[in-house]
Structure formats: C-alpha cells, structure tokens
Design an enzyme around this catalytic site. Structure first.
Site, PDB file in Angstrom:
ATOM      1  N   SER A 169      -6.037  -2.450  15.050  1.00 16.79           N
ATOM      2  CA  SER A 169      -6.828  -1.800  16.099  1.00 16.79           C
ATOM      3  C   SER A 169      -6.619  -0.288  16.062  1.00 16.79           C
ATOM      4  CB  SER A 169      -6.453  -2.357  17.471  1.00 16.79           C
ATOM      5  OG  SER A 169      -5.068  -2.179  17.742  1.00 16.79           O
TER       6      SER A 169
ATOM      7  N   ASP B  98       0.812  -1.219   0.000  1.00 14.95           N
ATOM      8  CA  ASP B  98       0.000   0.000   0.000  1.00 14.95           C
ATOM      9  C   ASP B  98       0.843   1.265   0.000  1.00 14.95           C
ATOM     10  OD1 ASP B  98       0.773  -0.435   2.661  1.00 14.95           O
ATOM     11  OD2 ASP B  98      -1.099   0.332   3.491  1.00 14.95           O
TER      12      ASP B  98
ATOM     13  N   ASP C  11      -5.228   0.168   5.880  1.00 14.11           N
ATOM     14  CA  ASP C  11      -5.947  -0.169   7.098  1.00 14.11           C
ATOM     15  C   ASP C  11      -7.118   0.767   7.352  1.00 14.11           C
ATOM     16  OD1 ASP C  11      -4.084  -2.151   7.389  1.00 14.11           O
ATOM     17  OD2 ASP C  11      -2.929  -1.127   8.945  1.00 14.11           O
TER      18      ASP C  11
ATOM     19  N   ALA D 230      -2.212  -7.672  17.498  1.00 12.18           N
ATOM     20  CA  ALA D 230      -2.378  -8.892  16.714  1.00 12.18           C
ATOM     21  C   ALA D 230      -2.245  -8.657  15.223  1.00 12.18           C
ATOM     22  CB  ALA D 230      -3.743  -9.515  17.021  1.00 12.18           C
TER      23      ALA D 230
ATOM     24  N   SER E  15     -11.123   4.920  27.809  1.00 10.82           N
ATOM     25  CA  SER E  15     -11.167   3.575  27.243  1.00 10.82           C
ATOM     26  C   SER E  15     -11.769   2.592  28.232  1.00 10.82           C
ATOM     27  CB  SER E  15      -9.751   3.117  26.873  1.00 10.82           C
ATOM     28  OG  SER E  15      -9.757   1.757  26.514  1.00 10.82           O
TER      29      SER E  15
END
Length: 399
Positions: A133, A39, A178, A129, A70
């Site tokens: 996120s 990308d 993303d 991971a 959070s």
C-alpha cells in the site's frame, strides 16, 4: 466500478477542498508471485498488480504548500495534513503523510519543477497485508504530480523517485520492486523485473484460461519484529556480498553456491534480531530464490503454469528456514493449503505477517480457502481475508 470510484473520489475532493480536482489517478497494490528479498540484492522478481488501488484526486498549488487528505480516516480523523515544501525534511515524523511528502521532496531534490498540490486519497489496498500500500501511495502521488506539472517522466523514473522517497525520506530501506510493480505492471501479465538494470518483460499470466486461480490469504497480522528485522536482513546480505567479494548476491551463480557457502564457513555466524539468518543461510536463500524466478518463467513460457506450484512451496520453505521471515500464521496458511490439495503456496512480501499466495485448481479454490479458514479458527487466529489475485493494470490516469 473504477469509473464510479473515480467520480466519488473527485466529489470527495470537492467537499474537502472546495473546488473540483484537475484529475484523478490510480496505482495498484501488488503481490509478488516469486522472488522475495532479492530486489535489494540486484536480483530477479516477478510481481503482478492487483485490482485493489489507491486513487488520488489532485490539483496544483502555487503557494508552496502541500495538503493531503485520506478518505479512510488515516489522516488524523479525516483532517487535512498541511506541509510547506521548503520545510520538508527526511525522517520527519509525518505519519502516513510522510509518503506523499517524501515523493514531493524526492522530485524537488532531483531538480524537477514541482510545486505544491492538494491531494485526496481513496484506497481499497489492505494496509499491513504485505501488498505494498505504501508503494501504491507513492506512485499514485508521483504520477499525479508528473501530469500536473507536465514533467513527462518515464514509469521507471517515477518508480525510482518513489523508492527514493521511501528510502531517504521515510527511512525504509526497501528495494525497487514494489514501486516498479505499481508503476509498470500490465493487465493479464506478471512482471519479470531484473532489479539491477530495471529491464523488464511482461509475462502472460492467464490462470483463468487454464482453469487455475491464485488466491491471496491476508493473515491480518503484522508482528512487531518486522520493523527492524528487514533492515537487519538487508545488512546481512550486504555482509555476505562483501565476504564473497561481489557487488551483490546477484553475482553468485547457482552453480557457484556450494563453493560460496564453503568459503563462508569460517565467517562470523551471529544471528540477527529475533533469530535472523546467519550469513550462509541468507546467501543460500537469495541465490536459490533467483534460480526459482528463472524456473518459474521457464515453466510459464512453456505453457505449463501448474508446474510452478512446487517452486512456490520451495520458496516458502527457504523464506521460513533460511531467511527466517515467516511466522506461525503464514506457515499455517501454506501448510493448510497444501493439505487441502493446493498446487503450491508461499508467503509474499517482507514477512512477519501479511499475506500468502496460493495456486489452486479453479474447481478446488473454495474448498482450499475453507480449509485455511478452518485451520486458523482451530489455532485461535483471527479469520483470514481470502480473495483472488487477478493480474491488473499498473498506475494510470482515470479522469
């Protein structure tokens, strides 16, 4: 479940801030089916959104203050992080709060009339991971602010602003994939994205209807090498493009690859940090990976999803041997899956840990997952987390 989570997130917002939110929004994590480290080379990618999401409950403020909280405790033990909009500066050490703060900064830098806000987040996207996120956090923040302030931005503009936040404010030189995946994916499809002009096509990806399943194997590891190695590999690709006299490695066609590699034979071949790729290997990976994306789409368009398996495995070999962004845990996951009869497997994301994707026959999914778990135990690694990747919806307002 989504409605229940939205209600819970709204209730938690009320507990934290003392009033009901103006709304609740969601943005998903993603896995990339094929097209890794292309990308930022103006190339092709093919992500799909996961059902795992970050929810944001939000309300506007008129005093120039941004407050973020959070639900997973990552905000300093559950404390509210408070920032003044006129004091936001790129590369400030704001921890996780730098991501939503960067979105506000990017919007205001672009001249958009964005004021303060109270935001509370709740996430089911695994952190660390390789499932983006951070992009989900940026996009859900951008979407909430877009609605709160009536900006009417397109999803592509939201993705660009989110990428700007991560590049210029947080300091991570990521590409556009993303954020675009989080903003633009649709349920039941993989997203074919040309990162040069941002043209996109939703490609039907109904594996269940063909008796197939795509597994995500979260290795639960993240090696420190990944922190600087991503930037090094991006710089190596830019060096290769300059040496070849092209704007980006996207401009090197697959048929031109042998000649291109030959012209680089006398160029400096110094490897980067941690044994990174030399320029020829970096160029070879990007050019062949773009071709693999095109081949995957051709097979899906022909109605033969099983045939993409070898392309996934070939992609992993390129990431491992040419681009050198894999690690022992990812290699073991791919090898164990193949030995157990998987149709194909590859690492996904930036590398040096994170996750792999494994294409399997539905009937063999549990057996393949079991073999991967056994292989990790035998190697003394932590037990991986394995779950199906179900193509899901992109960012949206829930309440």
């Amino acid at each position: 479940m989504t409605d229940q989570r939205a209600r819970h997130t709204a209730e938690r917002f009320r507990e934290v801030y003392g009033a009901a939110p103006a709304g609740v929004w969601a943005a998903p994590g993603r896995v990339n089916l094929i097209g890794e480290h292309t990308d930022y080379n103006d190339g092709f990618v093919m992500p799909l959104a996961l059902p795992h999401t970050i929810l944001a409950a939000a309300s506007p403020r008129t005093d120039g203050v941004l407050r973020v909280h959070s639900g997973d405790g990552s905000s300093g033990g559950g404390q509210i992080a408070e920032l003044r909009l006129d004091a936001l500066r790129p590369a400030s050490d704001g921890g996780w709060a730098a991501y939503p703060a960067g979105v506000v900064w990017a919007m205001r830098e672009a001249g958009l009339p964005v004021g303060g806000a109270d935001l509370h987040y709740d996430s089911t996207v695994p952190v660390g991971a390789g499932l983006s996120s951070s992009a989900a956090l940026e996009v859900v923040t951008a979407l909430a602010l877009d609605d709160l302030y009536g900006l009417g931005l397109t999803r592509q503009r939201l993705a660009r602003l989110a990428q700007r936040a991560e590049n210029a404010f947080v300091g991570v030189p990521c590409g556009i994939m993303d954020q675009t995946a989080a903003a633009c994916c649709t349920e039941g499809h993989a997203l074919f994205l040309d990162t040069r002009d941002l043209s996109q096509r939703q490609v039907p990806f109904d594996l269940a209807g063909r008796g197939l399943r795509l597994l995500v194997v979260d290795t639960r590891v993240k090696h420190e090498l990944g922190d600087g190695a991503y930037a090094q590999r991006r710089a190596m690709c830019e060096h290769g493009a300059r040496a070849l006299g092209v704007h980006a490695l996207r401009d090197v066609q697959y048929a031109q690859l042998p000649a291109a590699l030959g012209s680089l034979a006398a160029a400096p071949q110094d490897a980067g940090p941690g044994g990174g790729p030399d320029v020829r290997a970096a160029v070879r990976h990007v050019v062949t990976e773009n071709r693999r994306v095109e081949d995957v789409i051709a097979r899906l368009d022909a109605g033969d999803p099983r045939a993409i398996g070898p392309l996934l495995t070939d992609g992993h070999a390129s990431l491992r041997d040419d681009f050198r962004v894999s690690c022992a845990e990812l290699d073991l996951a791919v090898a164990a899956a193949g030995a157990a009869g998987a149709l194909g497997a590859r690492m996904t994301g930036g590398g040096f840990g994170g996750s792999a994707v494994v294409l399997v026959e539905e009937a063999a999914a549990d057996a393949v997952a079991g073999r991967i778990v056994q292989a990790f135990a035998a190697a003394g690694y932590a037990r991986p987390r394995i779950f199906p990747a179900v193509p899901s919806a992109g960012a949206r307002r829930l309440v």
